[in-house]
Design a protein around this motif. Structure first.
Motif, PDB file in Angstrom:
ATOM      1  N   UNK A   1      -7.358 -11.931   5.366  1.00 60.47           N
ATOM      2  CA  UNK A   1      -5.916 -11.716   5.539  1.00 60.47           C
ATOM      3  C   UNK A   1      -5.263 -11.220   4.249  1.00 60.47           C
ATOM      4  N   UNK A   2      -5.986 -10.436   3.502  1.00 58.74           N
ATOM      5  CA  UNK A   2      -5.479  -9.913   2.229  1.00 58.74           C
ATOM      6  C   UNK A   2      -4.321  -8.940   2.466  1.00 58.74           C
ATOM      7  N   UNK A   3      -3.546  -8.741   1.423  1.00 58.34           N
ATOM      8  CA  UNK A   3      -2.528  -7.690   1.409  1.00 58.34           C
ATOM      9  C   UNK A   3      -3.095  -6.576   0.537  1.00 58.34           C
ATOM     10  N   UNK A   4      -3.143  -5.374   1.066  1.00 61.45           N
ATOM     11  CA  UNK A   4      -3.721  -4.233   0.352  1.00 61.45           C
ATOM     12  C   UNK A   4      -2.666  -3.160   0.123  1.00 61.45           C
ATOM     13  N   UNK A   5      -2.622  -2.667  -1.098  1.00 62.84           N
ATOM     14  CA  UNK A   5      -1.705  -1.582  -1.469  1.00 62.84           C
ATOM     15  C   UNK A   5      -2.477  -0.567  -2.300  1.00 62.84           C
ATOM     16  N   UNK A   6      -2.207   0.699  -2.066  1.00 60.75           N
ATOM     17  CA  UNK A   6      -2.735   1.762  -2.914  1.00 60.75           C
ATOM     18  C   UNK A   6      -1.572   2.358  -3.693  1.00 60.75           C
ATOM     19  N   UNK A   7      -1.702   2.358  -5.014  1.00 62.71           N
ATOM     20  CA  UNK A   7      -0.662   2.901  -5.877  1.00 62.71           C
ATOM     21  C   UNK A   7      -0.824   4.421  -5.900  1.00 62.71           C
TER      22      UNK A   7
ATOM     23  N   UNK B   1       7.305  -1.396  -6.893  1.00 60.71           N
ATOM     24  CA  UNK B   1       6.860  -0.378  -5.941  1.00 60.71           C
ATOM     25  C   UNK B   1       7.119  -0.918  -4.549  1.00 60.71           C
ATOM     26  N   UNK B   2       7.817  -0.137  -3.726  1.00 65.83           N
ATOM     27  CA  UNK B   2       8.237  -0.616  -2.408  1.00 65.83           C
ATOM     28  C   UNK B   2       7.870   0.380  -1.316  1.00 65.83           C
ATOM     29  N   UNK B   3       8.072  -0.081  -0.076  1.00 64.96           N
ATOM     30  CA  UNK B   3       7.917   0.759   1.126  1.00 64.96           C
ATOM     31  C   UNK B   3       6.497   1.266   1.339  1.00 64.96           C
ATOM     32  N   UNK B   4       5.534   0.396   1.117  1.00 60.43           N
ATOM     33  CA  UNK B   4       4.139   0.742   1.366  1.00 60.43           C
ATOM     34  C   UNK B   4       3.719   0.291   2.759  1.00 60.43           C
ATOM     35  N   UNK B   5       2.657   0.883   3.245  1.00 59.36           N
ATOM     36  CA  UNK B   5       2.086   0.509   4.537  1.00 59.36           C
ATOM     37  C   UNK B   5       2.778   1.208   5.693  1.00 59.36           C
ATOM     38  N   UNK B   6       2.145   1.171   6.867  1.00 57.26           N
ATOM     39  CA  UNK B   6       2.701   1.852   8.044  1.00 57.26           C
ATOM     40  C   UNK B   6       4.073   1.324   8.454  1.00 57.26           C
ATOM     41  N   UNK B   7       4.328   0.043   8.189  1.00 53.68           N
ATOM     42  CA  UNK B   7       5.630  -0.542   8.527  1.00 53.68           C
ATOM     43  C   UNK B   7       6.610  -0.481   7.355  1.00 53.68           C
ATOM     44  N   UNK B   8       6.168   0.090   6.241  1.00 54.74           N
ATOM     45  CA  UNK B   8       7.009   0.195   5.030  1.00 54.74           C
ATOM     46  C   UNK B   8       7.508  -1.164   4.566  1.00 54.74           C
ATOM     47  N   UNK B   9       6.682  -2.211   4.768  1.00 56.28           N
ATOM     48  CA  UNK B   9       7.106  -3.570   4.428  1.00 56.28           C
ATOM     49  C   UNK B   9       6.252  -4.215   3.336  1.00 56.28           C
ATOM     50  N   UNK B  10       5.490  -3.410   2.605  1.00 57.43           N
ATOM     51  CA  UNK B  10       4.681  -3.937   1.510  1.00 57.43           C
ATOM     52  C   UNK B  10       5.299  -3.531   0.184  1.00 57.43           C
ATOM     53  N   UNK B  11       5.177  -4.428  -0.797  1.00 62.39           N
ATOM     54  CA  UNK B  11       5.688  -4.121  -2.127  1.00 62.39           C
ATOM     55  C   UNK B  11       4.791  -4.739  -3.188  1.00 62.39           C
TER      56      UNK B  11
ATOM     57  N   UNK C   1       3.205  -9.709  -8.334  1.00 63.01           N
ATOM     58  CA  UNK C   1       3.627 -10.223  -7.019  1.00 63.01           C
ATOM     59  C   UNK C   1       3.436  -9.105  -6.012  1.00 63.01           C
ATOM     60  N   UNK C   2       2.732  -9.424  -4.913  1.00 62.89           N
ATOM     61  CA  UNK C   2       2.509  -8.473  -3.829  1.00 62.89           C
ATOM     62  C   UNK C   2       2.981  -9.140  -2.546  1.00 62.89           C
ATOM     63  N   UNK C   3       3.771  -8.407  -1.748  1.00 63.22           N
ATOM     64  CA  UNK C   3       4.283  -8.962  -0.500  1.00 63.22           C
ATOM     65  C   UNK C   3       4.031  -8.007   0.658  1.00 63.22           C
ATOM     66  N   UNK C   4       3.953  -8.611   1.838  1.00 63.40           N
ATOM     67  CA  UNK C   4       3.924  -7.866   3.093  1.00 63.40           C
ATOM     68  C   UNK C   4       4.820  -8.628   4.053  1.00 63.40           C
ATOM     69  N   UNK C   5       5.980  -8.058   4.354  1.00 67.18           N
ATOM     70  CA  UNK C   5       6.953  -8.773   5.178  1.00 67.18           C
ATOM     71  C   UNK C   5       7.381 -10.043   4.470  1.00 67.18           C
TER      72      UNK C   5
ATOM     73  N   UNK D   1       1.448 -14.341  -5.619  1.00 74.33           N
ATOM     74  CA  UNK D   1       1.725 -14.050  -7.023  1.00 74.33           C
ATOM     75  C   UNK D   1       0.587 -14.565  -7.875  1.00 74.33           C
ATOM     76  N   UNK D   2       0.387 -13.889  -9.003  1.00 77.63           N
ATOM     77  CA  UNK D   2      -0.676 -14.308  -9.904  1.00 77.63           C
ATOM     78  C   UNK D   2      -0.359 -13.831 -11.317  1.00 77.63           C
ATOM     79  N   UNK D   3      -0.543 -14.710 -12.314  1.00 79.23           N
ATOM     80  CA  UNK D   3      -0.398 -14.249 -13.695  1.00 79.23           C
ATOM     81  C   UNK D   3      -1.699 -13.560 -14.113  1.00 79.23           C
ATOM     82  N   UNK D   4      -1.572 -12.443 -14.823  1.00 78.20           N
ATOM     83  CA  UNK D   4      -2.741 -11.719 -15.295  1.00 78.20           C
ATOM     84  C   UNK D   4      -2.810 -11.908 -16.806  1.00 78.20           C
ATOM     85  N   UNK D   5      -3.892 -12.507 -17.277  1.00 75.86           N
ATOM     86  CA  UNK D   5      -4.051 -12.790 -18.703  1.00 75.86           C
ATOM     87  C   UNK D   5      -4.284 -11.503 -19.488  1.00 75.86           C
ATOM     88  N   UNK D   6      -4.084 -11.578 -20.794  1.00 69.78           N
ATOM     89  CA  UNK D   6      -4.163 -10.401 -21.664  1.00 69.78           C
ATOM     90  C   UNK D   6      -5.495  -9.664 -21.539  1.00 69.78           C
TER      91      UNK D   6
END
Length: 157
Positions: free
Chosen positions: A50-56, A77-87, A102-106, A111-116
């Motif tokens: 059930x991952x959320x996938x985005x291509x930049x 970055x907004x309006x991704x995916x066929x429903x334009x509901x991913x960011x 932070x990645x969302x779908x609907x 969210x995840x912190x990314x270390x240096x």
């Protein structure tokens, strides 16, 4: 074309895991693919089914790289995916020593912190993507990010 390159890595957090990799999109353009999955409750595994996938996209990569490199404080970055509901959003949190993803779908989001050290790897593959997209060497891409995109985006924040 769905050819995948070897370039990619994972980031693991307490509540989610993210995967970053270089892929070719349907049009054959190399892009940065970002997948994020939440942790399965009471488990050490993540719900990749059930991952959320985005291509930049190639239009978004300069903005994303400005945030990754700390040229700008954030990227949205907004309006991704066929429903334009991913960011996807990135925020530099220097006081905590992380880049916050932070990645969302609907209504669902992770969210995840990314270390240096992982931000370094994101910078490496991000510059490779920019180089592949523009056919310019990574040094030229970096100079242009600093001299154009970063300068122009910084005025918007």
């Amino acid at each position: 074309m769905t050819e995948k390159l070897v370039d990619g890595f994972h980031v693991y957090g307490a509540s989610a895991s993210a995967k970053f990799e270089i892929v070719a999109n349907r049009g054959g353009v190399f892009v940065l693919a970002v997948d994020i999955a939440g942790r399965v409750p009471s488990s050490d595994s993540f719900d990749w089914a059930n991952k959320i996938a985005i291509q930049v996209t190639d239009r978004e990569m300069p903005q994303l790289m400005c945030a990754v490199l700390g040229i700008t404080p954030t990227c949205d970055l907004r309006n991704h995916g066929p429903k334009k509901n991913k960011s996807l959003s990135l925020a530099n949190q220097s006081d905590k020593g992380v880049l916050y993803l932070r990645v969302t779908e609907g209504q669902v989001g992770h969210s995840i912190p990314i270390s240096a050290d992982k931000v370094f790897h994101l910078g490496v593959i991000g510059m490779k993507v920019l180089s592949l997209q523009t056919r310019a060497d990574t040094q030229t891409c970096l100079l242009l990010l600093r001299g154009t995109t970063g300068r122009l985006l910084h005025g918007l924040h």
